[in-house]
Structures are given as C-alpha cells and as structure tokens.
Design an enzyme around this catalytic site. Sequence first.
Site, PDB file in Angstrom:
ATOM      1  N   GLY A 123      19.974  53.078 -84.975  1.00 23.22           N
ATOM      2  CA  GLY A 123      20.086  54.602 -85.515  1.00 23.22           C
ATOM      3  C   GLY A 123      19.753  54.765 -86.920  1.00 23.22           C
ATOM      4  NE  ARG A 134       3.644  41.895 -76.644  1.00 23.90           N
ATOM      5  CZ  ARG A 134       3.863  42.506 -76.903  1.00 23.90           C
ATOM      6  NH1 ARG A 134       3.965  43.978 -77.693  1.00 23.90           N
ATOM      7  NH2 ARG A 134       2.569  43.550 -76.219  1.00 23.90           N
ATOM      8  CG  ASP A 157      28.841  53.121 -77.805  1.00 20.68           C
ATOM      9  OD1 ASP A 157      30.309  53.248 -77.692  1.00 20.68           O
ATOM     10  OD2 ASP A 157      27.979  52.509 -77.091  1.00 20.68           O
ATOM     11  CB  THR A 203      26.302  57.831 -84.630  1.00 22.17           C
ATOM     12  OG1 THR A 203      25.566  59.110 -84.063  1.00 22.17           O
ATOM     13  CG2 THR A 203      27.646  58.257 -84.134  1.00 22.17           C
ATOM     14  CG  ASP A 261      24.233  61.270 -81.361  1.00 17.70           C
ATOM     15  OD1 ASP A 261      22.735  62.120 -81.912  1.00 17.70           O
ATOM     16  OD2 ASP A 261      23.297  60.510 -80.321  1.00 17.70           O
ATOM     17  CG  ASP A 304      27.535  59.221 -79.869  1.00 14.26           C
ATOM     18  OD1 ASP A 304      28.417  58.719 -80.690  1.00 14.26           O
ATOM     19  OD2 ASP A 304      26.490  59.384 -78.721  1.00 14.26           O
ATOM     20  NE  ARG A 341      20.699  57.046 -75.546  1.00 21.37           N
ATOM     21  CZ  ARG A 341      19.876  57.028 -75.288  1.00 21.37           C
ATOM     22  NH1 ARG A 341      18.907  57.610 -75.885  1.00 21.37           N
ATOM     23  NH2 ARG A 341      19.389  56.466 -73.835  1.00 21.37           N
TER      24      ARG A 341
HETATM   25  O1  F6P Z   1      22.091  57.468 -81.636  1.00 23.41           O
HETATM   26  C1  F6P Z   1      21.584  58.806 -82.434  1.00 23.41           C
HETATM   27  C2  F6P Z   1      20.315  59.105 -81.815  1.00 23.41           C
HETATM   28  O2  F6P Z   1      19.298  60.295 -82.745  1.00 23.41           O
HETATM   29  C3  F6P Z   1      20.038  59.592 -80.403  1.00 23.41           C
HETATM   30  O3  F6P Z   1      20.757  60.895 -80.050  1.00 23.41           O
HETATM   31  C4  F6P Z   1      18.806  59.129 -79.348  1.00 23.41           C
HETATM   32  O4  F6P Z   1      18.633  59.588 -78.689  1.00 23.41           O
HETATM   33  C5  F6P Z   1      18.491  58.568 -80.895  1.00 23.41           C
HETATM   34  O5  F6P Z   1      19.209  58.015 -81.584  1.00 23.41           O
HETATM   35  C6  F6P Z   1      16.714  58.212 -80.931  1.00 23.41           C
HETATM   36  O6  F6P Z   1      16.358  56.733 -80.992  1.00 23.41           O
HETATM   37  P1  F6P Z   1      14.894  55.921 -81.610  1.00 23.41           P
HETATM   38  O7  F6P Z   1      14.936  56.202 -83.204  1.00 23.41           O
HETATM   39  O8  F6P Z   1      14.800  54.762 -81.302  1.00 23.41           O
HETATM   40  O9  F6P Z   1      14.259  57.355 -81.670  1.00 23.41           O
END
Ligand code: F6P
Length: 359
Positions: free
Chosen positions: A10, A82, A115, A137, A139, A141, A183
Amino acid sequence: MKVAISTGGGDAPGLNAVIRAAVLSALHRGFEVFGIRRGFGGLLEDEEVVPLGREDVRGITHLGGTILGTTNRGNPFKWPVRNPDGSWSEVDRSDELIERFRGLGLDALIMVGGDGSLRIAYELWCKGLPVVGVPKTIDNDVGGTVITFGYDTAVTTATEAIDKVHSTAESHERVMVVEVMGRYAGWIALNAGLAGSADVILIPEIPYDIQRVCDKIREREAEGRHFSIVVVAEGAVPKGGGPTVKEAAGAGRMERLGGVGEVVARQIAELTGKETRSLVLGHLQRGGSPTTFDRLLGLRFGAAAVRAVAEGKFGHMIALDPPEITSVPLADALAEYKRVPLDSDSVLTARELGICLGD
Ligand code: F6P
C-alpha cells in the site's frame, strides 16, 4: 553501479521523498538509477524499468503516492495468475525475477515497502539478490525502527477528522464511531484518539468488551455529556472474537479488513439507545501531502539506503533509532510485528485521562 528502486504494498505519504533522495544521492555518487514500475510488475510483466534522472524527481517531495506506482498483489513468490476459467492461482516467479534483474545488469535493489514487501525483500536476498529495505507503512507496525514515514501524516489526517466529527456529535447529541486503519497494531487509533480527545479507543492489542464501551457512554450521559467519540482500529477484536473481514484473502493478496466501526456502532445503539453513526476514514489516511516529519524521514531514509548500497550492506533495512538513522538486518526487523506495548506511556496516559480502552 546500477541501482534499482521499487515501491511495493500500500502507498504511504513520503514515498516520493524517499525516491527523490535515493535518486539524487545515487547520482551524486556517480551511480545510475532505475525505477521498477508497479511493484515488481515492471520487471515481471511489462518490462517497465525506467532510468531515473534529476528531472524525474524534481518537485515531488511534497506529493503523496509514489511516482513509480505500487501494488499489494506483487509478491513474486506468490504471483497471481488468472486461469482460463476465471479463477486465480499463485505461481513462484522469484527465479525469473532474479534472472531479469541480472539480465538488465542491475547491481542493487532498494525495496521500499511495509512488512509484506520487506519479507519479499528478505526472501530475495536469501536467494542472492543484493537488496536494501526501506520501511514504509502508515500502520507503523514494522519492527526494527522506531517509526516509519507515512504514519505521522495518517495520524494527522485521522486527528483532523476526529476534530470535525466532534462538533456534529455534540450538536446532535450522538455517538460517533470513527474507524481508522491499523490491521494488527493500534498506533493510528491510539494516537489520533488521544490527540483528538476520543472517549473510547479500541485497538487490536486490547480485545474489547462492548459492555465496557457502553458503560463509558452511559457514564458520560449521567455527567451531562450527551455525545461520545469512539475511535476503532480496523483490526480491533471483541473479547474471544476475531477481526471483521470485508473480503477473504485471494491469490497474491491478504484478506481485507473493515466494518468493525459499523458493528460497534450498531451494538452501542442497541445497548444504550443512543443515536449512533459510524464513518470509515479508509484510504484518506494513505493519501495527501506528507507532513514535514514524513518528508524529512523519507528523505533521510532514501539517502541512507544509497549509503547502505555503497557500503554493501545488503540484507539490511534502514531504520530510525533517534537521533540516528541506522540499519538493522532484515531478519531482525521482521522477527515480530511492532504492536502497541500495553505498558507504554501512551496507553497509560489514555487510561489516566479516563479514556475507555474497551477492557
Ligand atoms: O498496511 C496499510 C493498510 O493501510 C492497512 O491498514 C489496510 O488494512 C490496508 O493497507 C488496506 O489496503 P488496500 O489498499 O488493499 O485496501
């Protein structure tokens, strides 16, 4: 020296600052720099490995997103394919990736990711690829570093949203439940909740009892405070229960969390009789211009990654160990998720301010 840079997983505000600093520092040393587009898609699918020069990174420090693009379905060890019937399978394309990397004459890879991407970086390094990781990140984490860039911007966005929700909650005498990202770790919820004066904060590290949450709301009601703000991390779990899953894991990607805010809001309305609304901040927290803190951290991480490449520190991840930028072995950084310690001063502060943590 030919250095490649890839952004995976992300996005997070500050990625472009890392790219700019890495490119300029590499050029400063006389290295050539290449950007791999869309995570590893540019290497495995479209052959989009583009040279990066001074012009390409001009004026991008303050921009959110990543000029290279990214994906969280880009694990070369579990590449999604796919099938003719429309279903998906996963194939290991890591050997092919390494072959293509070498075929392009690249000498080092700077992999910027969370991560998941850093685990991929580690596995590629174990297979002989010269990799330096840069933690990213919102998050916060990732282990081995005190903080990751992107997090400060996300907390700032979440705090501003909580501030705005306050006035409408108070006018309507409602309970407002704000779901934020996180998360496995509740850093965003805890710190935005504290800064935004939430009454209840629910984080993945502390399984919640909805009765405790409702007690807090009733207590406020009895004190003449007819509104309450509840901040919930997307990964918050009820006592004895699991996270709220929006979409099961599929080929090459993790399960999608989301919806716990609505679940909590419904239960609060039922149990307290209070009018309750919920909102999900979602990807707002990942977007926008990085804060000054995230810009500086991104720039420092990017320059440090090139320094690590020059020193041959492969298999390492750049980290912040204030006031220094250091590097730690990827294996150590990945040994565990960095979750909110239950005895941390922020948790104690929340409790001492009378904030309900759901336990
Ligand atoms: O890891 C960062 C994060 O923002 C998480 O908190 C969240 O669950 C995830 O990415 C969402 O990712 P996506 O862009 O796939 O919806």
